[in-house]
Design a protein around this motif. Structure first.
Motif, PDB file in Angstrom:
ATOM      1  N   SER A 327       4.873   5.306  10.403  1.00  0.00           N
ATOM      2  CA  SER A 327       4.310   6.965   9.824  1.00  0.00           C
ATOM      3  C   SER A 327       3.331   5.706   8.185  1.00  0.00           C
ATOM      4  CB  SER A 327       5.782   7.414   8.650  1.00  0.00           C
ATOM      5  OG  SER A 327       6.371   6.125   8.034  1.00  0.00           O
ATOM      6  N   ALA A 328       3.675   4.499   7.726  1.00  0.00           N
ATOM      7  CA  ALA A 328       2.738   4.357   6.608  1.00  0.00           C
ATOM      8  C   ALA A 328       0.845   4.347   7.273  1.00  0.00           C
ATOM      9  CB  ALA A 328       2.887   2.985   6.421  1.00  0.00           C
ATOM     10  N   HIS A 329       0.726   3.778   8.412  1.00  0.00           N
ATOM     11  CA  HIS A 329      -0.530   3.777   8.990  1.00  0.00           C
ATOM     12  C   HIS A 329      -0.826   5.311   9.832  1.00  0.00           C
ATOM     13  CE1 HIS A 329      -0.133  -0.527  10.183  1.00  0.00           C
ATOM     14  NE2 HIS A 329      -0.890  -0.053   9.905  1.00  0.00           N
ATOM     15  N   LEU A 330       0.359   6.361   9.645  1.00  0.00           N
ATOM     16  CA  LEU A 330      -0.624   8.173   9.721  1.00  0.00           C
ATOM     17  C   LEU A 330      -0.344   8.152   9.083  1.00  0.00           C
ATOM     18  CD1 LEU A 330      -0.532  10.543  11.923  1.00  0.00           C
ATOM     19  CD2 LEU A 330       2.219  10.513  11.776  1.00  0.00           C
ATOM     20  N   ARG A 331       0.326   8.427   7.257  1.00  0.00           N
ATOM     21  CA  ARG A 331      -0.040   8.697   6.028  1.00  0.00           C
ATOM     22  C   ARG A 331      -1.315   8.302   5.829  1.00  0.00           C
ATOM     23  NH1 ARG A 331       5.809   7.191   5.502  1.00  0.00           N
ATOM     24  NH2 ARG A 331       4.568   4.878   4.965  1.00  0.00           N
ATOM     25  N   TYR A 332      -1.929   6.875   6.435  1.00  0.00           N
ATOM     26  CA  TYR A 332      -2.892   6.601   5.939  1.00  0.00           C
ATOM     27  C   TYR A 332      -3.972   7.605   6.460  1.00  0.00           C
ATOM     28  CZ  TYR A 332      -7.238   3.809   5.200  1.00  0.00           C
ATOM     29  OH  TYR A 332      -8.562   3.173   5.029  1.00  0.00           O
ATOM     30  N   SER A 343      -8.264   0.210   1.933  1.00  0.00           N
ATOM     31  CA  SER A 343      -8.458  -0.479   3.253  1.00  0.00           C
ATOM     32  C   SER A 343      -7.496  -0.476   4.624  1.00  0.00           C
ATOM     33  CB  SER A 343      -8.680  -2.239   3.332  1.00  0.00           C
ATOM     34  OG  SER A 343      -7.343  -3.075   2.775  1.00  0.00           O
ATOM     35  N   GLY A 344      -6.292   0.414   4.026  1.00  0.00           N
ATOM     36  CA  GLY A 344      -5.271   0.219   4.672  1.00  0.00           C
ATOM     37  C   GLY A 344      -3.991   0.418   4.358  1.00  0.00           C
ATOM     38  N   PRO A 345      -2.472   0.425   4.970  1.00  0.00           N
ATOM     39  CA  PRO A 345      -1.625  -0.077   4.215  1.00  0.00           C
ATOM     40  C   PRO A 345      -1.769  -1.349   4.322  1.00  0.00           C
ATOM     41  CG  PRO A 345      -1.478   1.766   5.838  1.00  0.00           C
ATOM     42  CD  PRO A 345      -2.787   1.197   6.305  1.00  0.00           C
ATOM     43  N   ASP A 346      -0.342  -1.799   3.553  1.00  0.00           N
ATOM     44  CA  ASP A 346      -0.643  -3.298   2.972  1.00  0.00           C
ATOM     45  C   ASP A 346       1.107  -3.456   3.479  1.00  0.00           C
ATOM     46  OD1 ASP A 346       0.224  -6.023   1.259  1.00  0.00           O
ATOM     47  OD2 ASP A 346      -0.137  -5.100  -0.287  1.00  0.00           O
TER      48      ASP A 346
END
Length: 536
Positions: A327-332, A343-346
């Motif tokens: 979900s973090a990558h999807l939200r990003y 630059s993207g999710p930490d």
């Protein structure tokens, strides 16, 4: 055991835990659970049974209300999307996945009962999460997401629990009914909570207009508010827990006009004491109940029970980690991420959000509320096993998730909220500038030399605050050193005053009432003088 003696023993256990926490590496919630487990071996305490409905009514409303009240509403709104994904999406995924996996692992457990277990263990617990993370140097946004999630997922978890219990009792399941019941329970709870908070605020405001703004009365009304919201929501068959959370969130920032500084200070102190005691009681009672819950299953081999519990904990963690990362990558990708990185999710932040998944009082109360019998008087299938696995999940999440958090935070070296500190400094500088302007205007109207000297001294203090907050680093350090020295002088003078005051009392030169009056003033001055350098 009589209620009075039991209450005193529980309060003593909280005091013991609060003292021991300074000499152990355990967080206070885990230590209190240990104290509760140890107390369960004391004769008379081993058979303590807590009514889950009474447990929810007495402890959960004020604790959840206090936690929601201090949740930053502006920041909560900014993180609402990721919070809802965790509080709704992850709960649904957990219920379904746990249901099918545990039914496959334990064929004797019907699928509907396995779904019931999934609903019980799906929500992280706001009480346990806040108490475990409040003293840890976690980044502010991670604390906000984890705490907000644990406040909201109780509603979705309890809705799923009620539907799963109904399916286990009747054998009927309808996705349309699930959606309709969720909207009814959640929406009704939110409306009731907001209404009760508005009603309570209007009542307090009206009392102030009638010159009945006594701090004790005002604080009492705030304590009664979450209970009123909870009881009204439950009477209308909607989510009482979500009503309390909604009331607390709505109360955040909604200050009652005309409230005195004494009333605000009194409310803060009372709620601080109330939250400490109620949180402590929750974890001690949790420890008292765990021993009985863990020994209630005797038809399964101990190794099998341990295996089921570990599989359940591992499944919960795999689901949570996978959901957070996906979900973090999807939200990003959608442009509304929460990682704080362009630059993207930490990965470090995602790991902390994934690992801060403690279960506690809500899981305990929900597990104990599983009915003993269903239709036609037949026993609820595998109820003891469901209660055991819920208790084991609480223990494992407190041990495997709560204990490693300090080490994990240090290892990952994630920042601890510099943005909020910068915001605080900026706000302090702005209010100091406003005060300096007001003193400067008043200074031009003064004629008496003594009044003028005091005004200039006051202006100098505010100018010093601005230098401390916005000046050059070298000047700020020098100013801080001066403030520290002056504080030490003030504290030394207050200490001498207090020592002489007690000498006068010991020689019967003053009575107890005079002692209390003057010592209260000394305490207030000492508190003001003990403010840290960072806060000017």
């Amino acid at each position: 055991m009589p209620v009075v003696e039991l209450t005193l023993l529980l309060l003593l256990a909280i005091a013991v835990g609060g003292a021991l926490v300074h000499w152990t590496p355990l967080p206070l919630p885990i230590l209190l659970v240990v104290v509760g487990v140890a107390a369960s071996f004391v004769p008379g305490l081993d058979g303590i049974v807590v009514d889950p409905e009474l447990f929810l009514l007495l402890f959960i409303p004020p604790i959840l209300f206090a936690d929601a009240w201090v949740l930053p509403r502006r920041d909560f709104v900014s993180t609402l999307k990721p919070v809802l994904l965790l509080a709704l999406g992850l709960v649904v995924l957990t219920v379904v996945a746990v249901g099918y996996v545990m039914h496959w692992l334990i064929p004797a457990m019907p699928l509907a009962v396995a779904f019931t277990l999934g609903a019980i263990v799906s929500p992280t617990d706001a009480v346990a999460t806040v108490a475990t993370t409040q003293t840890l140097p976690l980044p502010a946004k991670i604390v906000l997401i984890v705490n907000a999630e644990s406040l909201l997922n109780d509603a979705s978890g309890l809705v799923a629990f009620k539907l799963a219990v109904a399916a286990a009792a009747t054998g009927l399941f309808s996705s349309t009914a699930v959606a309709g019941n969720f909207v009814h329970l959640a929406g009704g709870g939110i409306i009731i909570g907001i209404f009760f908070e508005w009603l309570g605020r209007e009542l307090r405001q009206h009392l102030i207009h009638l010159h009945a703004g006594d701090p004790v009365l005002q604080t009492l009304l705030t304590v009664l508010m979450p209970y009123g919201a909870y009881l009204a929501a439950e009477a209308l068959h909607v989510s009482g827990i979500l009503a309390v959370v909604a009331a607390g969130l709505w109360a955040s920032g909604q200050e009652v006009k005309g409230l005195t500084a004494d009333a605000r200070q009194h409310a803060r102190e009372v709620w601080r004491m109330l939250s400490y005691v109620l949180n402590g009681l929750v974890f001690v009672l949790l420890g008292l109940q765990l021993r009985r819950m863990l020994t209630s299953v005797d038809e399964y081999a101990p190794l099998d029970l341990a295996w089921y519990a570990l599989v359940l904990w591992a499944l919960l963690m795999v689901l949570r980690i996978a959901w957070v990362w996906i979900s973090a990558h999807l939200r990003y990708r959608l442009g509304w991420g929460w990682s704080g990185s362009s630059s993207g999710p930490d990965p470090r932040r995602m790991l902390l959000v994934s690992w801060a998944a403690v279960r506690g009082s809500i899981t305990l109360a929900t597990a104990l509320s599983v009915p003993a019998v269903i239709a036609a008087g037949t026993p609820f299938p595998e109820r003891d096993l469901v209660v055991f696995l819920a208790a084991a999940t609480i223990i494992l999440t407190l041990a495997f998730n709560g204990l490693p958090l300090p080490w994990l935070i240090r290892k990952l070296a994630v920042g601890s909220g510099e943005e909020s500190l910068h915001e605080e400094h900026a706000a302090r500088a702005e209010i100091a500038r406003a005060a300096l302007a007001a003193v400067t205007v008043a200074e031009s109207e003064l004629a008496d030399p003594e009044d003028l000297a005091f005004a200039r001294q006051l202006a100098g203090r505010y100018q010093g605050k601005l230098e401390l907050l916005e000046g050059e680093p070298q000047h700020a350090r020098l100013r801080a050193a001066h403030i520290t020295l002056r504080r030490r002088l003030r504290l030394a003078a207050i200490s001498a005053e207090r020592q002489r005051l007690h000498e006068l009392h010991a020689s019967d030169a003053i009575n107890d009432e005079t002692l209390r009056i003057i010592e209260t003033e000394l305490d207030e001055r000492e508190l003001v003088s003990s403010i840290s350098v960072d806060r000017g």
